[in-house]
Each structure stands twice: as structure tokens, then as C-alpha cells.
Design an enzyme around this catalytic site. Structure first.
Site, PDB file in Angstrom:
ATOM      1  N   SER A 139      27.210 -17.263 -21.666  1.00 22.55           N
ATOM      2  CA  SER A 139      28.122 -17.492 -20.551  1.00 22.55           C
ATOM      3  C   SER A 139      29.517 -17.065 -20.957  1.00 22.55           C
ATOM      4  O   SER A 139      29.860 -17.095 -22.151  1.00 22.55           O
ATOM      5  CB  SER A 139      28.126 -18.981 -20.179  1.00 22.55           C
ATOM      6  OG  SER A 139      29.227 -19.319 -19.362  1.00 22.55           O
ATOM      7  N   TYR A 152      28.107 -28.056 -22.879  1.00 20.89           N
ATOM      8  CA  TYR A 152      27.526 -26.785 -22.442  1.00 20.89           C
ATOM      9  C   TYR A 152      28.288 -25.620 -23.065  1.00 20.89           C
ATOM     10  O   TYR A 152      27.687 -24.695 -23.624  1.00 20.89           O
ATOM     11  CB  TYR A 152      27.568 -26.683 -20.911  1.00 20.89           C
ATOM     12  CG  TYR A 152      27.118 -25.331 -20.403  1.00 20.89           C
ATOM     13  CD1 TYR A 152      25.776 -25.012 -20.324  1.00 20.89           C
ATOM     14  CD2 TYR A 152      28.058 -24.367 -20.024  1.00 20.89           C
ATOM     15  CE1 TYR A 152      25.367 -23.760 -19.878  1.00 20.89           C
ATOM     16  CE2 TYR A 152      27.658 -23.122 -19.568  1.00 20.89           C
ATOM     17  CZ  TYR A 152      26.309 -22.821 -19.504  1.00 20.89           C
ATOM     18  OH  TYR A 152      25.898 -21.577 -19.074  1.00 20.89           O
TER      19      TYR A 152
END
Length: 257
Positions: A139, A152
Site C-alpha cells: 500500500s 496496518y
């Protein structure tokens, strides 16, 4: 160039979101696609949507089930040449307000980091034999965290670092390691709170596959390119901007509230 035609590909977390769309598009490119996921219902729904797809129910956070997945694939599909570590989860919370923090972060750590690392090791001999590749899905938040998703972001930063090490080690052994850095994508992963600038899973998967076909080691899609650039040259500025965006869209903040 289409490098995936005729290849056997395993996509973890392939029954929804970007993984599902990658599976669909790669199937159209004449690849044999295998997906795994936790939900039998989602896997069965995928069979109806993508003719010829192969499914394996598996919880990647459990060692026995990871080993089961490897045994099934190595026995039934010994020509596997691509492993896409796509499965991921996100939890939104405030560190200071989260009871049982260790329990809260463990599932993300197991799913987003430990599972792809261990699967890469398990499947390496098979991929090495077939001169294949590992694709780790990361990401843009690997470069710059947002405080509402602290764990995360940390797991994706860890996976990025580990991927770089794998790339160096595996390069001399015939296995390519690539990473995909996605921006916000409008999928169930967003838990109903996708930002306005989120791109579609169709666009995300298409751009990722295009980058892989072109041979890139690191594929930054959409706004992930901006985050990468800003994090290198203006790290304090991008951290402030990302935090401001979260605060302005405060409804996304809570698993813990």
C-alpha cells in the site's frame, strides 16, 4: 507483453476486492488461476462468476492451514509459477484508547505480514523450479502511515522491507519478487468508508497487471506514486497532510468506539 498466459497463479484473498478482480482479469488472459480465502460462500460465489477458477478454503493465519494449502498446490499444481500475496485486513483504532492492544494487532500482523512471508518461503522451491515470481501486495501507506490505521501501515512497511530483502536473495536463484503499492481502492476492505478519490478495483487490478507485464519490481498505482515521492522529499509535509485528511473524514476512525 502478456507474461501470464498459460501460467498457473495462486492469489491469496482472491474471493473479493482487488484479489477477485485480478483473478478475473488474469483468467481472461488465459492463466490458470487458483484463489484461497476464508469464506466458503465467497469462494462458491467466485466459481459462479469466473469460469474455470480453482478455489481452496484456507485461513492463512493458521500454520496448519498454510501447510495444507502448500501441500494441495504442490501436489495438484506442480507447475505453479506465480504467488500473489494479496490477502490483507485493516483495523482502525486509537492506540491510547484500545484495550487488549496485543490481541487487536495480532490478526493484522498474522494476515498482512507473517502469512506472506511464510508462504513465500514455503512456495520458494516450487517457484524456483518453475522460474516463477512472487508478487507482494502492499500500500502507499507503507511509505507514510495514517494514525487511525497504525498497525496496518506498520505491517505494510514491514512487508515492503522484507520484499526488498527477498528480491536481492531470490534474484540469483531465478525467482522474481515484485511489489504492488495501491492507493485507496473502493472495495469491501474499506468497510463502507472509501474516500471520494478511491479508484475502482477494475482500474487497480488492470494497472497492477500492466506493471507486472512490463517487468517492474515496484508498481506504484495512482496516488501511491504521490505518497512515495512526498515521503522521500517532504516527509513531514505528507505526514501532516495524511493526518489532516483522516481528521476531516473522522467517521472512518473507529473499530474501538
Amino acid at each position: 507483453m502478456d507474461i501470464f498466459s498459460g501460467k498457473t497463479i495462486l492469489i491469496t484473498g482472491g474471493s473479493s476486492g482487488i484479489g477477485l478482480e485480478m483473478a478475473r482479469q488474469l483468467s481472461l488472459q488465459k492463466a490458470r488461476v487458483i484463489i484461497c480465502g476464508r469464506s466458503r460462500q465467497k469462494l462458491d460465489d467466485t466459481i459462479k462468476r469466473i469460469p474455470g477458477i480453482i478455489t481452496v478454503q484456507c485461513d492463512l493465519t493458521k500454520k496448519d492451514e498454510r501447510n495444507m494449502l502448500f501441500d494441495r498446490i504442490s501436489n495438484d499444481f506442480p507447475n505453479l509459477s506465480v504467488l500473489v500475496n494479496n490477502a490483507g485486513i485493516v483495523k482502525r483504532f486509537f492506540i491510547s484508547e484500545t484495550p487488549n492492544l496485543e490481541e487487536s494487532i495480532r490478526e493484522e500482523l498474522e494476515t498482512n505480514y507473517i502469512a506472506p512471508v511464510i508462504l513465500s518461503q514455503l512456495f520458494f522451491p516450487l517457484l524456483n523450479k518453475n522460474k516463477g515470481m512472487i508478487v507482494n501486495v502492499s500500500s502507499g501507506l507503507a511509505y507514510c502511515p495514517i494514525f487511525a490505521e497504525p498497525n496496518y501501515c506498520a505491517t505494510k512497511a514491514a512487508l515492503h522491507s522484507f520484499s526488498q530483502s527477498m528480491r536481492i536473495e531470490f534474484a540469483g536463484k531465478g525467482v522474481k519478487v515484485s511489489e504492488i503499492f495501491y492507493p485507496a481502492v473502493d472495495t469491501p476492505f474499506q468497510q463502507g468508508h472509501a474516500p471520494k478519490f478511491a479508484i475502482s478495483p477494475e482500474e487497480a487490478a488492470s494497472m497492477a497487471i500492466k506493471g507486472l507485464n512490463s517487468g517492474k519490481n515496484e508498481i506504484r498505482i495512482g496516488k501511491a506514486k504521490v505518497i512515495y515521492f512526498m515521503s522521500r522529499f517532504f516527509p513531514a509535509t505528507i505526514l501532516k497532510l495524511m493526518s489532516k485528511a483522516v481528521i476531516e473524514n473522522a467517521k472512518i476512525l473507529f473499530d474501538s468506539k
